[in-house]
Write an enzyme that holds these catalytic residues in place. Structure first.
Site, PDB file in Angstrom:
ATOM      1  CG  ASP A   2     -23.532   5.866 -12.407  1.00 14.81           C
ATOM      2  OD1 ASP A   2     -23.015   4.735 -12.376  1.00 14.81           O
ATOM      3  OD2 ASP A   2     -22.883   6.915 -12.297  1.00 14.81           O
ATOM      4  CG  HIS A  19     -24.461  -4.691 -13.928  1.00 17.62           C
ATOM      5  ND1 HIS A  19     -24.532  -3.313 -13.911  1.00 17.62           N
ATOM      6  CD2 HIS A  19     -23.142  -4.986 -14.022  1.00 17.62           C
ATOM      7  CE1 HIS A  19     -23.305  -2.798 -13.987  1.00 17.62           C
ATOM      8  NE2 HIS A  19     -22.448  -3.797 -14.051  1.00 17.62           N
ATOM      9  CD1 TRP A  51     -17.326  -1.183 -26.424  1.00 12.53           C
ATOM     10  CD2 TRP A  51     -17.424  -3.383 -26.034  1.00 12.53           C
ATOM     11  NE1 TRP A  51     -18.347  -1.704 -27.194  1.00 12.53           N
ATOM     12  CE2 TRP A  51     -18.427  -3.053 -26.974  1.00 12.53           C
ATOM     13  CE3 TRP A  51     -17.296  -4.715 -25.633  1.00 12.53           C
ATOM     14  CZ2 TRP A  51     -19.292  -3.992 -27.522  1.00 12.53           C
ATOM     15  CZ3 TRP A  51     -18.168  -5.661 -26.183  1.00 12.53           C
ATOM     16  CH2 TRP A  51     -19.143  -5.298 -27.110  1.00 12.53           C
ATOM     17  NE  ARG A  53     -18.295  -0.089 -16.442  1.00 17.94           N
ATOM     18  CZ  ARG A  53     -19.215   0.248 -15.555  1.00 17.94           C
ATOM     19  NH1 ARG A  53     -19.896  -0.682 -14.929  1.00 17.94           N
ATOM     20  NH2 ARG A  53     -19.461   1.507 -15.292  1.00 17.94           N
ATOM     21  CG  LEU A 113     -42.812   3.548 -22.596  1.00 22.06           C
ATOM     22  CD1 LEU A 113     -42.806   4.988 -22.109  1.00 22.06           C
ATOM     23  CD2 LEU A 113     -42.433   2.650 -21.426  1.00 22.06           C
TER      24      LEU A 113
HETATM   25  C1  FPP Z   1     -23.873   1.823 -14.606  1.00 23.48           C
HETATM   26  O1  FPP Z   1     -23.658   1.508 -13.241  1.00 23.48           O
HETATM   27  C2  FPP Z   1     -24.701   0.778 -15.199  1.00 23.48           C
HETATM   28  C3  FPP Z   1     -24.358   0.031 -16.282  1.00 23.48           C
HETATM   29  C4  FPP Z   1     -23.075   0.179 -16.991  1.00 23.48           C
HETATM   30  C5  FPP Z   1     -25.232  -1.028 -16.775  1.00 23.48           C
HETATM   31  C6  FPP Z   1     -26.686  -0.700 -16.732  1.00 23.48           C
HETATM   32  C7  FPP Z   1     -27.448  -1.942 -16.893  1.00 23.48           C
HETATM   33  C8  FPP Z   1     -28.612  -2.223 -16.286  1.00 23.48           C
HETATM   34  C9  FPP Z   1     -29.348  -1.291 -15.421  1.00 23.48           C
HETATM   35  C10 FPP Z   1     -29.242  -3.523 -16.447  1.00 23.48           C
HETATM   36  C11 FPP Z   1     -30.081  -3.555 -17.664  1.00 23.48           C
HETATM   37  C12 FPP Z   1     -29.230  -4.114 -18.671  1.00 23.48           C
HETATM   38  C13 FPP Z   1     -29.535  -4.347 -19.922  1.00 23.48           C
HETATM   39  C14 FPP Z   1     -28.491  -4.995 -20.668  1.00 23.48           C
HETATM   40  C15 FPP Z   1     -30.833  -3.996 -20.597  1.00 23.48           C
HETATM   41  P1  FPP Z   1     -22.187   1.210 -12.759  1.00 23.48           P
HETATM   42  O2  FPP Z   1     -21.887  -0.227 -13.005  1.00 23.48           O
HETATM   43  O3  FPP Z   1     -21.256   2.163 -13.417  1.00 23.48           O
HETATM   44  O4  FPP Z   1     -22.277   1.466 -11.227  1.00 23.48           O
HETATM   45  P2  FPP Z   1     -21.144   2.090 -10.298  1.00 23.48           P
HETATM   46  O5  FPP Z   1     -20.962   3.522 -10.727  1.00 23.48           O
HETATM   47  O6  FPP Z   1     -21.749   1.978  -8.944  1.00 23.48           O
HETATM   48  O7  FPP Z   1     -19.921   1.249 -10.460  1.00 23.48           O
END
Ligand code: FPP
Length: 228
Positions: A2, A19, A51, A53, A113
């Site tokens: 997150d 991301h 979805w 978002r 792993l």
């Molecule tokens: C949550 O942070 C994160 C996600 C919904 C996406 C996680 C994806 C990655 C770490 C990249 C790797 C991706 C793949 C497809 C393997 P947030 O967007 O909710 O952050 P915020 O709380 O700061 O808005």
């Protein structure tokens, strides 16, 4: 994982850049876990609720997944990482489905792993799909049978669950499997979660006393709380 969005917003960048940075952080984390002898790593990359978002962010995450699948597999093979995608397949495009299957097949013989990428995943979905399958087969829904029908039945329950970004909740992640997991919350945003932060989490984990319902005295006497 997150905090990608906030990491980007703080820098006046589009959320998708966050991301992308999250992807680099994941790469670093996989390597660090592998070096530290972790044998199973499960990450929450896209939830059933994601979805909702903005369409641009959803399609950006799908594109990021496709790019990651084509770019990362050689490195994962070098590291001995076996990929599993965990989550509902319905709703994903044929292109994404083919990419997931290809990446799983290409890493299937690796043993160092296991990397479970939860994608289009929700803990409640997993419990419901496992129960439905048992019922369809005319089986009784026992704890053992349900556990064996879950999407993560190929790995043991997690010892440690780390959530970054300062929130202190599970948000539909590993609801069934988290029963005895140690929870660790980090204020770091996921792109900033580096080797030192991982080591802090592992060190905190080693300080926890895991009792699995037993008393401290019992655990001290038998040494392993999971022993009968
Ligand atoms: C949550 O942070 C994160 C996600 C919904 C996406 C996680 C994806 C990655 C770490 C990249 C790797 C991706 C793949 C497809 C393997 P947030 O967007 O909710 O952050 P915020 O709380 O700061 O808005």
């Amino acid at each position: 994982m997150d905090g990608n969005g906030r990491w980007a917003t703080k820098r006046f960048l589009p959320r998708l850049v966050g991301h992308q940075q999250g992807m680099s952080s994941l790469r670093r984390c996989i390597k660090a876990c592998s070096e530290r002898g972790v044998t199973v790593l499960t990450v929450f990359a896209f939830s059933s609720e994601n979805w909702n978002r903005p369409a641009e962010e959803v399609s950006g995450l799908m594109d990021l997944l496709m790019v990651a699948l084509s770019r990362e597999v050689p490195e994962l093979n070098k590291e001995g990482v076996r990929l599993h995608f965990v989550g509902e397949r319905t709703g994903l495009s044929d292109k994404v489905l083919a990419g997931l299957a290809q990446a799983e097949a290409a890493t299937a013989s690796n043993t160092r792993l296991v990397l479970n990428v939860c994608f289009n995943y929700g803990g409640r979905w997993d419990i419901a799909q496992a129960a439905s399958r048992l019922i369809a087969q005319g089986k009784i829904v026992t704890e053992l049978a349900l556990g064996a029908a879950m999407a993560l039945a190929h790995v043991p329950d997690p010892d440690l669950i780390i959530r970054t970004g300062g929130e202190q909740r599970l948000s539909n992640f590993l609801l069934w499997q988290a029963a005895y997991a140690e929870l660790y919350f980090s204020d770091k945003l996921w792109p900033e979660f580096d080797e030192a932060a991982l080591d802090e989490a592992l060190a905190a984990y080693t300080q926890r006393e895991r009792r699995f319902g037993k008393t401290s005295a019992q655990v001290a006497a038998i040494g392993d709380a999971t022993a009968k």
